[in-house]
Design a protein around this motif. Structure first.
Motif, PDB file in Angstrom:
ATOM      1  N   PHE A 215     -76.530  14.965  55.934  1.00  0.00           N
ATOM      2  CA  PHE A 215     -76.300  13.354  56.263  1.00  0.00           C
ATOM      3  C   PHE A 215     -76.514  12.430  57.711  1.00  0.00           C
ATOM      4  N   ALA A 216     -76.476  11.320  57.859  1.00  0.00           N
ATOM      5  CA  ALA A 216     -75.530  10.882  58.687  1.00  0.00           C
ATOM      6  C   ALA A 216     -75.575  10.034  58.788  1.00  0.00           C
ATOM      7  N   GLN A 217     -74.752   9.617  59.112  1.00  0.00           N
ATOM      8  CA  GLN A 217     -73.841   8.307  59.543  1.00  0.00           C
ATOM      9  C   GLN A 217     -74.433   7.257  61.057  1.00  0.00           C
ATOM     10  N   ASP A 218     -74.149   6.034  60.475  1.00  0.00           N
ATOM     11  CA  ASP A 218     -74.845   4.795  61.668  1.00  0.00           C
ATOM     12  C   ASP A 218     -75.414   5.475  62.555  1.00  0.00           C
ATOM     13  N   GLY A 219     -77.019   6.225  61.334  1.00  0.00           N
ATOM     14  CA  GLY A 219     -77.521   6.461  62.735  1.00  0.00           C
ATOM     15  C   GLY A 219     -77.303   7.853  63.592  1.00  0.00           C
ATOM     16  N   TYR A 220     -76.081   8.882  63.138  1.00  0.00           N
ATOM     17  CA  TYR A 220     -75.896  10.134  63.778  1.00  0.00           C
ATOM     18  C   TYR A 220     -75.857  11.389  62.992  1.00  0.00           C
ATOM     19  N   LEU A 221     -76.296  11.971  63.215  1.00  0.00           N
ATOM     20  CA  LEU A 221     -76.055  13.018  62.064  1.00  0.00           C
ATOM     21  C   LEU A 221     -75.083  13.168  62.018  1.00  0.00           C
ATOM     22  N   SER A 222     -74.156  14.038  60.950  1.00  0.00           N
ATOM     23  CA  SER A 222     -73.133  14.025  60.841  1.00  0.00           C
ATOM     24  C   SER A 222     -72.132  14.815  59.909  1.00  0.00           C
ATOM     25  N   TRP A 223     -73.158  15.883  58.989  1.00  0.00           N
ATOM     26  CA  TRP A 223     -72.788  16.903  58.777  1.00  0.00           C
ATOM     27  C   TRP A 223     -74.020  17.251  58.033  1.00  0.00           C
ATOM     28  N   LEU A 224     -73.685  18.600  57.412  1.00  0.00           N
ATOM     29  CA  LEU A 224     -75.127  19.286  56.351  1.00  0.00           C
ATOM     30  C   LEU A 224     -74.335  19.760  55.450  1.00  0.00           C
ATOM     31  N   GLU A 225     -74.386  19.854  54.299  1.00  0.00           N
ATOM     32  CA  GLU A 225     -73.680  20.084  53.488  1.00  0.00           C
ATOM     33  C   GLU A 225     -74.458  21.042  52.535  1.00  0.00           C
ATOM     34  N   VAL A 226     -74.077  22.308  52.109  1.00  0.00           N
ATOM     35  CA  VAL A 226     -74.149  22.657  50.514  1.00  0.00           C
ATOM     36  C   VAL A 226     -73.661  22.601  49.727  1.00  0.00           C
ATOM     37  N   CYS A 227     -74.812  22.044  48.046  1.00  0.00           N
ATOM     38  CA  CYS A 227     -74.333  22.061  47.150  1.00  0.00           C
ATOM     39  C   CYS A 227     -74.358  23.283  46.138  1.00  0.00           C
ATOM     40  N   SER A 228     -73.543  23.031  45.089  1.00  0.00           N
ATOM     41  CA  SER A 228     -73.492  24.370  43.886  1.00  0.00           C
ATOM     42  C   SER A 228     -73.613  23.338  42.443  1.00  0.00           C
ATOM     43  N   TRP A 229     -74.655  23.658  42.096  1.00  0.00           N
ATOM     44  CA  TRP A 229     -74.579  22.790  40.840  1.00  0.00           C
ATOM     45  C   TRP A 229     -74.200  23.664  39.830  1.00  0.00           C
ATOM     46  N   SER A 230     -73.875  25.443  39.753  1.00  0.00           N
ATOM     47  CA  SER A 230     -73.205  26.448  38.995  1.00  0.00           C
ATOM     48  C   SER A 230     -72.220  26.730  39.397  1.00  0.00           C
ATOM     49  N   ASP A 231     -71.313  27.684  38.247  1.00  0.00           N
ATOM     50  CA  ASP A 231     -70.760  28.449  39.268  1.00  0.00           C
ATOM     51  C   ASP A 231     -71.523  30.094  38.907  1.00  0.00           C
ATOM     52  N   GLU A 232     -72.321  30.111  38.050  1.00  0.00           N
ATOM     53  CA  GLU A 232     -72.488  31.284  37.945  1.00  0.00           C
ATOM     54  C   GLU A 232     -73.790  32.266  39.083  1.00  0.00           C
ATOM     55  N   THR A 233     -73.692  31.000  39.821  1.00  0.00           N
ATOM     56  CA  THR A 233     -74.868  31.564  41.302  1.00  0.00           C
ATOM     57  C   THR A 233     -74.439  31.310  42.411  1.00  0.00           C
ATOM     58  N   GLU A 234     -74.109  31.860  43.597  1.00  0.00           N
ATOM     59  CA  GLU A 234     -73.038  31.733  44.560  1.00  0.00           C
ATOM     60  C   GLU A 234     -74.734  30.745  45.453  1.00  0.00           C
TER      61      GLU A 234
ATOM     62  N   SER B 283     -81.409   4.711  60.518  1.00  0.00           N
ATOM     63  CA  SER B 283     -81.261   4.800  59.240  1.00  0.00           C
ATOM     64  C   SER B 283     -79.803   4.190  58.404  1.00  0.00           C
ATOM     65  N   GLY B 284     -79.892   2.896  58.965  1.00  0.00           N
ATOM     66  CA  GLY B 284     -78.867   1.885  59.051  1.00  0.00           C
ATOM     67  C   GLY B 284     -77.448   2.119  59.524  1.00  0.00           C
ATOM     68  N   PRO B 285     -77.199   1.107  59.148  1.00  0.00           N
ATOM     69  CA  PRO B 285     -75.218   1.310  59.313  1.00  0.00           C
ATOM     70  C   PRO B 285     -74.399   1.321  58.542  1.00  0.00           C
ATOM     71  N   SER B 286     -74.249   2.920  57.807  1.00  0.00           N
ATOM     72  CA  SER B 286     -73.688   3.753  56.783  1.00  0.00           C
ATOM     73  C   SER B 286     -74.511   4.706  56.831  1.00  0.00           C
ATOM     74  N   THR B 287     -73.660   5.533  56.011  1.00  0.00           N
ATOM     75  CA  THR B 287     -73.791   7.199  55.252  1.00  0.00           C
ATOM     76  C   THR B 287     -74.365   7.645  54.765  1.00  0.00           C
ATOM     77  N   VAL B 288     -75.573   7.613  55.419  1.00  0.00           N
ATOM     78  CA  VAL B 288     -77.049   7.717  54.007  1.00  0.00           C
ATOM     79  C   VAL B 288     -77.259   9.567  53.901  1.00  0.00           C
ATOM     80  N   VAL B 289     -78.260   9.915  53.220  1.00  0.00           N
ATOM     81  CA  VAL B 289     -78.361  11.183  52.969  1.00  0.00           C
ATOM     82  C   VAL B 289     -79.769  11.018  53.642  1.00  0.00           C
ATOM     83  N   ALA B 290     -80.138  12.170  54.905  1.00  0.00           N
ATOM     84  CA  ALA B 290     -81.261  12.065  55.610  1.00  0.00           C
ATOM     85  C   ALA B 290     -82.303  12.756  55.300  1.00  0.00           C
ATOM     86  N   ALA B 291     -81.621  13.686  54.218  1.00  0.00           N
ATOM     87  CA  ALA B 291     -83.238  14.483  53.936  1.00  0.00           C
ATOM     88  C   ALA B 291     -81.982  15.336  53.335  1.00  0.00           C
ATOM     89  N   ASP B 292     -82.829  16.475  52.163  1.00  0.00           N
ATOM     90  CA  ASP B 292     -82.177  17.182  51.126  1.00  0.00           C
ATOM     91  C   ASP B 292     -83.527  18.114  50.994  1.00  0.00           C
TER      92      ASP B 292
END
Length: 118
Positions: A87-106, A61-70
């Motif tokens: 997210f993958a960093q330098d080809g290794y799984l780094s974190w799984l992020e849950v992002c909200s686009w709204s304050d109305e829905t948890e 996935s390359g030598p940086s931090t990338v969104v590997a899947a979403d």
């Protein structure tokens, strides 16, 4: 303290990392060595990983931090209040992020799980 990989995280990773993509296949091979080193304190389900990089090969996935899947997260009524990203960093799984686009829905990892099961 590091805990074993929880089932909610494992299920979402399994759903996001498909079998047809060579980067995803390499990241899937890392999952047995993956551990959660921390979680976001807001309750969203974001998970930060620790990985024994000696025991696994990096994904091409390359030598940086990338969104590997979403994937977008949907509610029962079809609204899309956020997304879940791996997210993958330098080809290794780094974190799984849950992002909200709204304050109305948890937006949580549990909601992402329900979306990805459909």
């Amino acid at each position: 303290m590091t805990e074993s990989l929880p089932s909610d995280v494992a299920e979402v990773l399994d759903a996001l990392l498909d079998d047809d993509d060579p980067v995803h296949l390499a990241l899937r091979a890392q999952v047995p060595q993956l551990r959660v080193s921390g979680r976001c304190t807001c309750g969203c389900g974001t998970a930060y990983f620790e990985l024994n990089t000696v025991a696994v090969q990096p994904a091409p996935s390359g030598p940086s931090t990338v969104v590997a899947a979403d994937a977008q997260i949907y509610t029962e009524n079809g609204d899309c209040p956020g997304e879940v990203l791996v997210f993958a960093q330098d080809g290794y799984l780094s974190w799984l992020e849950v992002c909200s686009w709204s304050d109305e829905t948890e937006v949580t990892l549990a909601l992402a799980q329900r979306t990805l099961r459909r």
